[in-house]
Motif scaffolding. Structure first.
Motif, PDB file in Angstrom:
ATOM      1  N   VAL A 197       0.846  -1.200   0.000  1.00 19.87           N
ATOM      2  CA  VAL A 197       0.000   0.000   0.000  1.00 19.87           C
ATOM      3  C   VAL A 197       0.881   1.250   0.000  1.00 19.87           C
ATOM      4  N   ALA A 198       1.970   1.225   0.758  1.00 16.95           N
ATOM      5  CA  ALA A 198       2.894   2.364   0.788  1.00 16.95           C
ATOM      6  C   ALA A 198       3.513   2.600  -0.591  1.00 16.95           C
ATOM      7  N   LYS A 199       3.899   1.516  -1.279  1.00 12.03           N
ATOM      8  CA  LYS A 199       4.442   1.645  -2.642  1.00 12.03           C
ATOM      9  C   LYS A 199       3.404   2.240  -3.578  1.00 12.03           C
ATOM     10  N   LEU A 200       2.180   1.756  -3.455  1.00 15.71           N
ATOM     11  CA  LEU A 200       1.098   2.269  -4.298  1.00 15.71           C
ATOM     12  C   LEU A 200       0.864   3.750  -4.038  1.00 15.71           C
ATOM     13  N   ARG A 201       0.882   4.157  -2.791  1.00 14.48           N
ATOM     14  CA  ARG A 201       0.641   5.571  -2.436  1.00 14.48           C
ATOM     15  C   ARG A 201       1.708   6.492  -3.052  1.00 14.48           C
ATOM     16  N   ARG A 202       2.931   5.979  -3.172  1.00 12.13           N
ATOM     17  CA  ARG A 202       3.978   6.800  -3.790  1.00 12.13           C
ATOM     18  C   ARG A 202       3.686   7.007  -5.277  1.00 12.13           C
TER      19      ARG A 202
ATOM     20  N   GLY B 270      -9.266   6.455   0.030  1.00  9.55           N
ATOM     21  CA  GLY B 270     -10.660   6.436   0.465  1.00  9.55           C
ATOM     22  C   GLY B 270     -11.549   5.532  -0.381  1.00  9.55           C
ATOM     23  N   HIS B 271     -12.698   6.067  -0.734  1.00  3.12           N
ATOM     24  CA  HIS B 271     -13.690   5.315  -1.505  1.00  3.12           C
ATOM     25  C   HIS B 271     -13.107   4.823  -2.827  1.00  3.12           C
ATOM     26  N   HIS B 272     -12.311   5.649  -3.491  1.00  2.00           N
ATOM     27  CA  HIS B 272     -11.735   5.257  -4.780  1.00  2.00           C
ATOM     28  C   HIS B 272     -10.801   4.052  -4.615  1.00  2.00           C
ATOM     29  N   TYR B 273     -10.005   4.062  -3.567  1.00  3.40           N
ATOM     30  CA  TYR B 273      -9.117   2.923  -3.294  1.00  3.40           C
ATOM     31  C   TYR B 273      -9.940   1.659  -3.034  1.00  3.40           C
ATOM     32  N   ASP B 274     -10.939   1.777  -2.170  1.00  4.21           N
ATOM     33  CA  ASP B 274     -11.779   0.627  -1.832  1.00  4.21           C
ATOM     34  C   ASP B 274     -12.458   0.058  -3.069  1.00  4.21           C
ATOM     35  N   LEU B 275     -12.958   0.938  -3.926  1.00  5.73           N
ATOM     36  CA  LEU B 275     -13.631   0.501  -5.144  1.00  5.73           C
ATOM     37  C   LEU B 275     -12.661  -0.211  -6.086  1.00  5.73           C
ATOM     38  N   GLU B 276     -11.466   0.330  -6.244  1.00  3.11           N
ATOM     39  CA  GLU B 276     -10.478  -0.293  -7.130  1.00  3.11           C
ATOM     40  C   GLU B 276      -9.980  -1.628  -6.568  1.00  3.11           C
ATOM     41  N   LEU B 277      -9.854  -1.735  -5.250  1.00  2.00           N
ATOM     42  CA  LEU B 277      -9.486  -3.010  -4.634  1.00  2.00           C
ATOM     43  C   LEU B 277     -10.571  -4.047  -4.920  1.00  2.00           C
ATOM     44  N   LEU B 278     -11.835  -3.652  -4.801  1.00  2.00           N
ATOM     45  CA  LEU B 278     -12.941  -4.546  -5.122  1.00  2.00           C
ATOM     46  C   LEU B 278     -12.902  -4.952  -6.596  1.00  2.00           C
ATOM     47  N   LYS B 279     -12.638  -3.998  -7.480  1.00  2.00           N
ATOM     48  CA  LYS B 279     -12.535  -4.310  -8.912  1.00  2.00           C
ATOM     49  C   LYS B 279     -11.408  -5.312  -9.175  1.00  2.00           C
ATOM     50  N   PHE B 280     -10.282  -5.131  -8.484  1.00  2.00           N
ATOM     51  CA  PHE B 280      -9.151  -6.054  -8.638  1.00  2.00           C
ATOM     52  C   PHE B 280      -9.564  -7.465  -8.247  1.00  2.00           C
ATOM     53  N   ARG B 281     -10.215  -7.589  -7.092  1.00  2.00           N
ATOM     54  CA  ARG B 281     -10.640  -8.906  -6.629  1.00  2.00           C
ATOM     55  C   ARG B 281     -11.644  -9.537  -7.595  1.00  2.00           C
ATOM     56  N   MET B 282     -12.608  -8.736  -8.056  1.00  2.00           N
ATOM     57  CA  MET B 282     -13.623  -9.255  -8.979  1.00  2.00           C
ATOM     58  C   MET B 282     -12.993  -9.676 -10.308  1.00  2.00           C
ATOM     59  N   TRP B 283     -12.063  -8.878 -10.806  1.00  2.00           N
ATOM     60  CA  TRP B 283     -11.354  -9.199 -12.051  1.00  2.00           C
ATOM     61  C   TRP B 283     -10.583 -10.506 -11.886  1.00  2.00           C
ATOM     62  N   ALA B 284      -9.873 -10.634 -10.775  1.00  2.00           N
ATOM     63  CA  ALA B 284      -9.073 -11.834 -10.530  1.00  2.00           C
ATOM     64  C   ALA B 284      -9.968 -13.066 -10.430  1.00  2.00           C
ATOM     65  N   GLN B 285     -11.086 -12.931  -9.735  1.00  2.00           N
ATOM     66  CA  GLN B 285     -11.996 -14.058  -9.565  1.00  2.00           C
ATOM     67  C   GLN B 285     -12.674 -14.419 -10.888  1.00  2.00           C
ATOM     68  N   ALA B 286     -13.185 -13.430 -11.611  1.00  2.00           N
ATOM     69  CA  ALA B 286     -13.907 -13.670 -12.858  1.00  2.00           C
ATOM     70  C   ALA B 286     -13.021 -14.293 -13.934  1.00  2.00           C
ATOM     71  N   ASN B 287     -11.745 -13.968 -13.893  1.00  2.00           N
ATOM     72  CA  ASN B 287     -10.815 -14.453 -14.917  1.00  2.00           C
ATOM     73  C   ASN B 287      -9.907 -15.576 -14.425  1.00  2.00           C
TER      74      ASN B 287
ATOM     75  N   ILE C  90      -2.288   0.970 -10.598  1.00  2.00           N
ATOM     76  CA  ILE C  90      -1.647   2.111 -11.263  1.00  2.00           C
ATOM     77  C   ILE C  90      -2.448   2.531 -12.487  1.00  2.00           C
ATOM     78  N   LYS C  91      -3.098   1.556 -13.143  1.00  2.00           N
ATOM     79  CA  LYS C  91      -3.885   1.844 -14.348  1.00  2.00           C
ATOM     80  C   LYS C  91      -5.291   2.372 -14.040  1.00  2.00           C
ATOM     81  N   ALA C  92      -5.679   2.380 -12.783  1.00  2.00           N
ATOM     82  CA  ALA C  92      -7.042   2.784 -12.406  1.00  2.00           C
ATOM     83  C   ALA C  92      -7.340   4.211 -12.876  1.00  2.00           C
ATOM     84  N   ARG C  93      -8.523   4.359 -13.405  1.00  2.00           N
ATOM     85  CA  ARG C  93      -8.970   5.691 -13.840  1.00  2.00           C
ATOM     86  C   ARG C  93     -10.014   6.187 -12.867  1.00  2.00           C
TER      87      ARG C  93
END
Length: 87
Positions: A23-28, A35-52, A68-71
């Motif tokens: 998380v510290a590396k990501l913050r740099r 906040g909410h954007h981080y939580d949402l992207e973490l959820l997207k990562f998990r869903m992407w990993a599970q779905a694929n 890093i690619k999150a928009r």
């Protein structure tokens, strides 16, 4: 596994959490992803990993690459937020 065989990696667990160090590396790299954007992207990562059925050798590196690619949505003015709220 025989000589020259390649390991297929492991699935990313549904409840996986990045380490504090990751998380510290990501913050740099992405100080805006909080906040909410981080939580949402973490959820997207998990869903992407599970779905694929994503296999990886380095979950933390896969996570940072994904994040890093999150928009993020463009910032709204106060007037735009008020207009959305009124709908």
């Amino acid at each position: 596994m025989g000589a020259g065989a390649v390991s297929r990696g492991t699935l990313i667990p549904d409840d996986w959490q990045p380490s504090d160090e990751t998380v510290a590396k990501l913050r740099r790299s992405r100080p805006d992803l909080v906040g909410h954007h981080y939580d949402l992207e973490l959820l997207k990562f998990r869903m992407w990993a599970q779905a694929n059925a994503v296999l990886t050798h380095r979950i933390e590196a896969s996570f940072i690459g994904f994040m890093i690619k999150a928009r993020l949505p463009p910032r709204q003015t106060e007037e735009e937020r008020d207009d959305e709220f009124k709908r």
